[in-house]
Design a protein around this motif. Structure first.
Motif, PDB file in Angstrom:
ATOM      1  N   ASP A  15       0.839  -1.206   0.000  1.00 35.00           N
ATOM      2  CA  ASP A  15       0.000   0.000   0.000  1.00 35.00           C
ATOM      3  C   ASP A  15       0.873   1.255   0.000  1.00 35.00           C
ATOM      4  OD1 ASP A  15      -2.285  -1.456   0.029  1.00 35.00           O
ATOM      5  OD2 ASP A  15      -2.828  -1.030   2.113  1.00 35.00           O
ATOM      6  N   LYS A  16       0.544   2.170  -0.894  1.00 32.14           N
ATOM      7  CA  LYS A  16       1.276   3.434  -0.923  1.00 32.14           C
ATOM      8  C   LYS A  16       0.929   4.248   0.323  1.00 32.14           C
ATOM      9  CE  LYS A  16       1.630   3.861  -5.953  1.00 32.14           C
ATOM     10  NZ  LYS A  16       1.344   4.722  -7.125  1.00 32.14           N
ATOM     11  N   PRO A  17       1.906   4.947   0.879  1.00 34.48           N
ATOM     12  CA  PRO A  17       1.636   5.709   2.107  1.00 34.48           C
ATOM     13  C   PRO A  17       1.041   7.082   1.831  1.00 34.48           C
ATOM     14  CG  PRO A  17       3.925   5.960   1.510  1.00 34.48           C
ATOM     15  CD  PRO A  17       3.325   5.015   0.485  1.00 34.48           C
ATOM     16  N   ILE A  18       0.500   7.669   2.882  1.00 30.22           N
ATOM     17  CA  ILE A  18       0.216   9.097   2.905  1.00 30.22           C
ATOM     18  C   ILE A  18       1.466   9.773   3.451  1.00 30.22           C
ATOM     19  CG2 ILE A  18      -1.224  10.932   3.880  1.00 30.22           C
ATOM     20  CD1 ILE A  18      -2.845   9.150   2.099  1.00 30.22           C
ATOM     21  N   VAL A  19       1.930  10.823   2.796  1.00 26.82           N
ATOM     22  CA  VAL A  19       3.099  11.551   3.272  1.00 26.82           C
ATOM     23  C   VAL A  19       2.654  12.889   3.858  1.00 26.82           C
ATOM     24  CG1 VAL A  19       5.181  12.798   2.576  1.00 26.82           C
ATOM     25  CG2 VAL A  19       4.821  10.464   1.783  1.00 26.82           C
ATOM     26  N   GLY A  72      10.549  29.283   4.174  1.00 31.09           N
ATOM     27  CA  GLY A  72       9.788  28.062   4.423  1.00 31.09           C
ATOM     28  C   GLY A  72       9.528  27.269   3.165  1.00 31.09           C
ATOM     29  N   ARG A  73       9.241  27.969   2.064  1.00 34.54           N
ATOM     30  CA  ARG A  73       8.957  27.276   0.804  1.00 34.54           C
ATOM     31  C   ARG A  73      10.189  26.553   0.265  1.00 34.54           C
ATOM     32  NH1 ARG A  73       6.984  32.862  -1.483  1.00 34.54           N
ATOM     33  NH2 ARG A  73       6.555  32.952   0.742  1.00 34.54           N
ATOM     34  N   LEU A  74      11.380  27.040   0.621  1.00 35.33           N
ATOM     35  CA  LEU A  74      12.611  26.398   0.147  1.00 35.33           C
ATOM     36  C   LEU A  74      12.827  25.050   0.833  1.00 35.33           C
ATOM     37  CD1 LEU A  74      14.952  29.532   0.199  1.00 35.33           C
ATOM     38  CD2 LEU A  74      13.805  28.551  -1.797  1.00 35.33           C
ATOM     39  N   ILE A  75      12.634  25.032   2.150  1.00 34.30           N
ATOM     40  CA  ILE A  75      12.854  23.773   2.865  1.00 34.30           C
ATOM     41  C   ILE A  75      11.712  22.787   2.600  1.00 34.30           C
ATOM     42  CG2 ILE A  75      14.221  24.983   4.600  1.00 34.30           C
ATOM     43  CD1 ILE A  75      11.949  24.580   6.598  1.00 34.30           C
ATOM     44  N   LEU A  76      10.489  23.321   2.444  1.00 39.22           N
ATOM     45  CA  LEU A  76       9.354  22.453   2.129  1.00 39.22           C
ATOM     46  C   LEU A  76       9.495  21.833   0.747  1.00 39.22           C
ATOM     47  CD1 LEU A  76       6.292  24.473   3.496  1.00 39.22           C
ATOM     48  CD2 LEU A  76       7.058  22.235   4.294  1.00 39.22           C
ATOM     49  N   ALA A  77       9.985  22.617  -0.214  1.00 35.69           N
ATOM     50  CA  ALA A  77      10.151  22.102  -1.579  1.00 35.69           C
ATOM     51  C   ALA A  77      11.086  20.900  -1.588  1.00 35.69           C
ATOM     52  CB  ALA A  77      10.684  23.199  -2.498  1.00 35.69           C
ATOM     53  N   ASP A  78      12.170  20.987  -0.833  1.00 31.90           N
ATOM     54  CA  ASP A  78      13.095  19.853  -0.736  1.00 31.90           C
ATOM     55  C   ASP A  78      12.403  18.632  -0.136  1.00 31.90           C
ATOM     56  OD1 ASP A  78      15.268  21.098  -1.855  1.00 31.90           O
ATOM     57  OD2 ASP A  78      16.393  21.342   0.020  1.00 31.90           O
ATOM     58  N   ALA A  79      11.667  18.850   0.945  1.00 29.78           N
ATOM     59  CA  ALA A  79      11.000  17.738   1.639  1.00 29.78           C
ATOM     60  C   ALA A  79       9.900  17.119   0.785  1.00 29.78           C
ATOM     61  CB  ALA A  79      10.431  18.223   2.960  1.00 29.78           C
ATOM     62  N   LEU A  80       9.144  17.950   0.072  1.00 36.21           N
ATOM     63  CA  LEU A  80       8.082  17.447  -0.803  1.00 36.21           C
ATOM     64  C   LEU A  80       8.658  16.584  -1.921  1.00 36.21           C
ATOM     65  CD1 LEU A  80       5.911  20.686  -1.057  1.00 36.21           C
ATOM     66  CD2 LEU A  80       5.225  18.558   0.061  1.00 36.21           C
ATOM     67  N   SER A  81       9.714  17.083  -2.539  1.00 37.87           N
ATOM     68  CA  SER A  81      10.351  16.316  -3.621  1.00 37.87           C
ATOM     69  C   SER A  81      10.897  14.989  -3.118  1.00 37.87           C
ATOM     70  CB  SER A  81      11.494  17.128  -4.254  1.00 37.87           C
ATOM     71  OG  SER A  81      11.004  18.292  -4.867  1.00 37.87           O
ATOM     72  N   TYR A  82      11.530  15.032  -1.957  1.00 36.85           N
ATOM     73  CA  TYR A  82      12.075  13.807  -1.362  1.00 36.85           C
ATOM     74  C   TYR A  82      10.950  12.816  -1.069  1.00 36.85           C
ATOM     75  CZ  TYR A  82      14.405  10.737   1.999  1.00 36.85           C
ATOM     76  OH  TYR A  82      14.893   9.644   2.660  1.00 36.85           O
ATOM     77  N   GLY A  83       9.868  13.310  -0.470  1.00 36.58           N
ATOM     78  CA  GLY A  83       8.745  12.443  -0.133  1.00 36.58           C
ATOM     79  C   GLY A  83       8.137  11.773  -1.349  1.00 36.58           C
ATOM     80  N   GLU A  84       7.985  12.533  -2.430  1.00 36.19           N
ATOM     81  CA  GLU A  84       7.398  11.957  -3.643  1.00 36.19           C
ATOM     82  C   GLU A  84       8.345  10.952  -4.295  1.00 36.19           C
ATOM     83  OE1 GLU A  84       4.749  13.606  -7.274  1.00 36.19           O
ATOM     84  OE2 GLU A  84       6.711  14.560  -7.086  1.00 36.19           O
ATOM     85  N   LYS A  85       9.616  11.300  -4.367  1.00 35.37           N
ATOM     86  CA  LYS A  85      10.589  10.444  -5.047  1.00 35.37           C
ATOM     87  C   LYS A  85      10.815   9.125  -4.308  1.00 35.37           C
ATOM     88  CE  LYS A  85      15.402  10.290  -6.657  1.00 35.37           C
ATOM     89  NZ  LYS A  85      16.680  11.045  -6.791  1.00 35.37           N
ATOM     90  N   HIS A  86      10.907   9.161  -2.988  1.00 33.70           N
ATOM     91  CA  HIS A  86      11.296   7.974  -2.230  1.00 33.70           C
ATOM     92  C   HIS A  86      10.128   7.103  -1.784  1.00 33.70           C
ATOM     93  CE1 HIS A  86      15.698   8.446  -1.649  1.00 33.70           C
ATOM     94  NE2 HIS A  86      15.417   9.695  -1.987  1.00 33.70           N
ATOM     95  N   TYR A  87       8.929   7.658  -1.760  1.00 36.17           N
ATOM     96  CA  TYR A  87       7.808   6.890  -1.220  1.00 36.17           C
ATOM     97  C   TYR A  87       6.666   6.683  -2.202  1.00 36.17           C
ATOM     98  CZ  TYR A  87      10.188   7.487   3.222  1.00 36.17           C
ATOM     99  OH  TYR A  87      11.133   7.455   4.229  1.00 36.17           O
ATOM    100  N   ASN A  94       5.762  23.359  -7.749  1.00 41.49           N
ATOM    101  CA  ASN A  94       6.866  23.005  -8.636  1.00 41.49           C
ATOM    102  C   ASN A  94       7.654  21.806  -8.133  1.00 41.49           C
ATOM    103  OD1 ASN A  94       7.453  24.812 -11.085  1.00 41.49           O
ATOM    104  ND2 ASN A  94       6.888  26.315  -9.519  1.00 41.49           N
ATOM    105  N   ALA A  95       7.498  21.493  -6.843  1.00 42.05           N
ATOM    106  CA  ALA A  95       8.208  20.344  -6.267  1.00 42.05           C
ATOM    107  C   ALA A  95       7.450  19.038  -6.471  1.00 42.05           C
ATOM    108  CB  ALA A  95       8.439  20.568  -4.777  1.00 42.05           C
ATOM    109  N   ILE A  96       6.172  19.132  -6.860  1.00 45.20           N
ATOM    110  CA  ILE A  96       5.314  17.963  -7.026  1.00 45.20           C
ATOM    111  C   ILE A  96       5.173  17.634  -8.506  1.00 45.20           C
ATOM    112  CG2 ILE A  96       3.009  17.009  -6.597  1.00 45.20           C
ATOM    113  CD1 ILE A  96       4.468  17.565  -4.029  1.00 45.20           C
ATOM    114  N   GLU A  97       5.409  16.374  -8.852  1.00 44.71           N
ATOM    115  CA  GLU A  97       5.281  15.988 -10.260  1.00 44.71           C
ATOM    116  C   GLU A  97       3.883  15.495 -10.599  1.00 44.71           C
ATOM    117  OE1 GLU A  97       8.358  13.316 -11.460  1.00 44.71           O
ATOM    118  OE2 GLU A  97       9.976  14.724 -10.987  1.00 44.71           O
ATOM    119  N   LYS A  98       3.364  14.520  -9.857  1.00 44.45           N
ATOM    120  CA  LYS A  98       2.075  13.942 -10.236  1.00 44.45           C
ATOM    121  C   LYS A  98       1.215  13.503  -9.042  1.00 44.45           C
ATOM    122  CE  LYS A  98       4.339   9.452 -10.893  1.00 44.45           C
ATOM    123  NZ  LYS A  98       4.608   8.331 -11.825  1.00 44.45           N
ATOM    124  N   THR A  99       1.733  13.593  -7.850  1.00 41.17           N
ATOM    125  CA  THR A  99       1.014  13.101  -6.670  1.00 41.17           C
ATOM    126  C   THR A  99      -0.099  14.061  -6.246  1.00 41.17           C
ATOM    127  OG1 THR A  99       3.077  12.090  -5.914  1.00 41.17           O
ATOM    128  CG2 THR A  99       1.309  12.301  -4.289  1.00 41.17           C
TER     129      THR A  99
END
Length: 489
Positions: free
Chosen positions: A246-250, A339-354, A442-447
């Motif tokens: 099951d895919k997680p909620i991030v 805040g948007r800079l650190i969130l963008a990194d975290a959002l991209s990481y969350g989408e890519k790894h999970y 811009n940090a989110i591709e398709k999620t």
């Protein structure tokens, strides 16, 4: 916290509390008393008229019940999902003011509100109203009084009590960390809280520190954090109780443990409140704690980018161009839009790894959100109608209010840069909350993704509506909202 189904007239208690509808001639669920007591109750009912939040106390000398408190809840047609919670909180504070060791509340009958909802509201209202941030007080308030809820039936109530206590404790946990001053809560401190909590609640925890953040390409987190002696951290918590595939909620939460604005220094007035710039991350911690204690059979990942934004010789500057985790570049025009800079990194990481089924982020992101919606409603911006609809449904049940703002290509164009892929602020003061969200998009591709800007609601401010269960300081906004969403997936 106890539940009793016995007749409330037979219970020995210092204070028996019952709810009264406006212009009603009776207390909901209250048993019959002798003529003298009944006369005193009737006179009090006439005086208070059941007005919302109005109290009347009737002493009963020499009886097992020492006092009866009549609590007005207003007109039946005006009852909301918050009324019992709000009034219960005021009752709890009154019981503490009277220095009682215990008190009892009669849950209203089903013709007034759903019994499960009523018990949940009573528990959440009392527990959160009795919370007080006293860590640094030499003289502390005496122990809070214990509550007994009197119900007509106990069917399904026991489970509701357990859930409500866990949810309320999650919000209180969030408040207790969010209220900490910056000298007592650095990114490292926050990471340690996560480690301790994860061990206790059997969650997986991973902390990414400098220089690993730079090595792995977290350009936003590294840039914002480099001006402080307190190094940045990326905190990752995993609750894996769903099916393996099951895919997680991030869940992603901004945690700037203190925000001076960096080189683009903030005005001095009210800068002390920037200890609350970590509230998004604290919200994620509270949610993850409650998820694990509820043993929800789902997979959830909590990601908290944490930094301290300070001016100094190593600080990032207006004019810098940084490369984010997504690979996109950002021109820095204002270091207070961090805040948007650190969130963008975290959002991209969350989408890519999970590869999640949905991403929800929380952030005290923009002052513009307060200008637009005030201090009682959070802004949401989303790329998915279904996700937004579900969060709105949870908002109505929990009364943690949200309002959706649009995000179309016009807003995306407002953050385009002449020298990089994007810039970290929009055009002047126009649509500040939306252009910040556009940066995140811009940090989110398709999620499916929803951004919740809690700048106005994360702590009590000048125009904040009085809520008994939100004493001065951090409110824990978002914990009850998202726990409801997750329980109703």
């Amino acid at each position: 916290m106890k539940i009793k189904t016995e007749s409330s007239a037979k219970k020995r208690t210092s204070l028996l509390c019952g709810f009264v509808l406006e212009n009603s001639n009776k207390v909901l669920g209250l048993p019959k008393f002798d003529s003298k007591t009944t006369s005193a109750i009737n006179q009090s009912l006439k005086d208070m008229e059941g007005k919302l939040g109005k109290f009347s106390i009737v002493p009963i000398p020499g009886k097992p019940i020492q006092r009866i408190l009549l609590a007005g809840i207003g007109k039946k047609e005006n009852l909301s999902k918050d009324t019992i919670r709000f009034v219960s909180g005021k009752i709890a504070q009154k019981a503490r003011e009277l220095k009682l060791s215990e008190f009892s509340i009669i849950s209203p009958p089903s013709f007034v509100t759903d019994p499960i909802s009523a018990v949940s509201q009573i528990i959440e209202g009392t527990k959160m109203a009795l919370y007080k941030f006293e860590k640094f007080k030499t003289e502390k308030i005496e122990t809070s009084p214990n509550l007994t809820i009197i119900v007509s039936k106990s069917d399904k109530i026991t489970k509701a009590v357990k859930i409500s206590e866990i949810v309320a404790n999650g919000a209180i946990f969030t408040k207790s960390i969010a209220n900490l001053p910056p000298n007592e809560c650095t990114p490292t401190t926050l990471a340690n809280f996560a480690k301790i909590m994860s061990k206790k609640n059997k969650m997986k925890c991973n902390i990414i520190s400098e220089p690993e953040l730079k090595k792995k390409g977290f350009g936003g987190i590294s840039a914002v954090g480099q001006g402080s002696n307190n190094q940045p951290k990326l905190i990752i918590l995993e609750h894996n109780r769903g099916r393996k595939n099951d895919k997680p909620i991030v869940l992603v939460g901004k945690a700037v443990t203190f925000d001076t604005g960096g080189i683009s220094l903030k005005p001095g007035a009210a800068m002390d409140e920037m200890k609350f710039d970590k509230c998004g991350g604290c919200t994620v911690l509270g949610i993850m704690k409650s998820i694990s204690e509820l043993k929800l059979p789902i997979n959830v990942v909590g990601i908290i980018p944490s930094v301290e934004n300070m001016p100094g010789g190593e600080s990032y500057r207006p004019g810098d161009i940084i490369k984010l985790y997504s690979g996109k570049t950002a021109e820095i025009l204002n270091t207070d839009a961090e805040g948007r800079l650190i969130l963008a990194d975290a959002l991209s990481y969350g989408e890519k790894h999970y590869s999640p089924k949905a991403i929800i982020d929380f952030a005290t992101l923009t002052g513009a959100c307060i200008v637009a919606l005030g201090t009682n409603v959070a802004a949401i911006v989303s790329n998915d109608e279904k996700l937004t609809k579900k969060i709105n449904e949870s908002s109505k049940r929990t009364t943690e209010e949200v309002w959706e703002l649009p995000l179309n290509q016009d807003y995306m164009d407002m953050i385009k840069s002449d020298v990089a892929d994007m810039k970290n602020i929009g055009i002047g003061r126009a649509a500040g909350t939306i252009t910040a969200a556009a940066f995140l998009k811009n940090a989110i591709e398709k999620t499916p993704w929803t951004h919740i800007d809690i700048a106005g609601v994360a702590w009590t401010q000048t125009a904040t509506k009085e809520k008994s269960y939100n004493p001065k300081g951090a409110t824990g906004f978002g914990v009850r909202l998202i726990l409801d969403y997750l329980q109703n997936l």
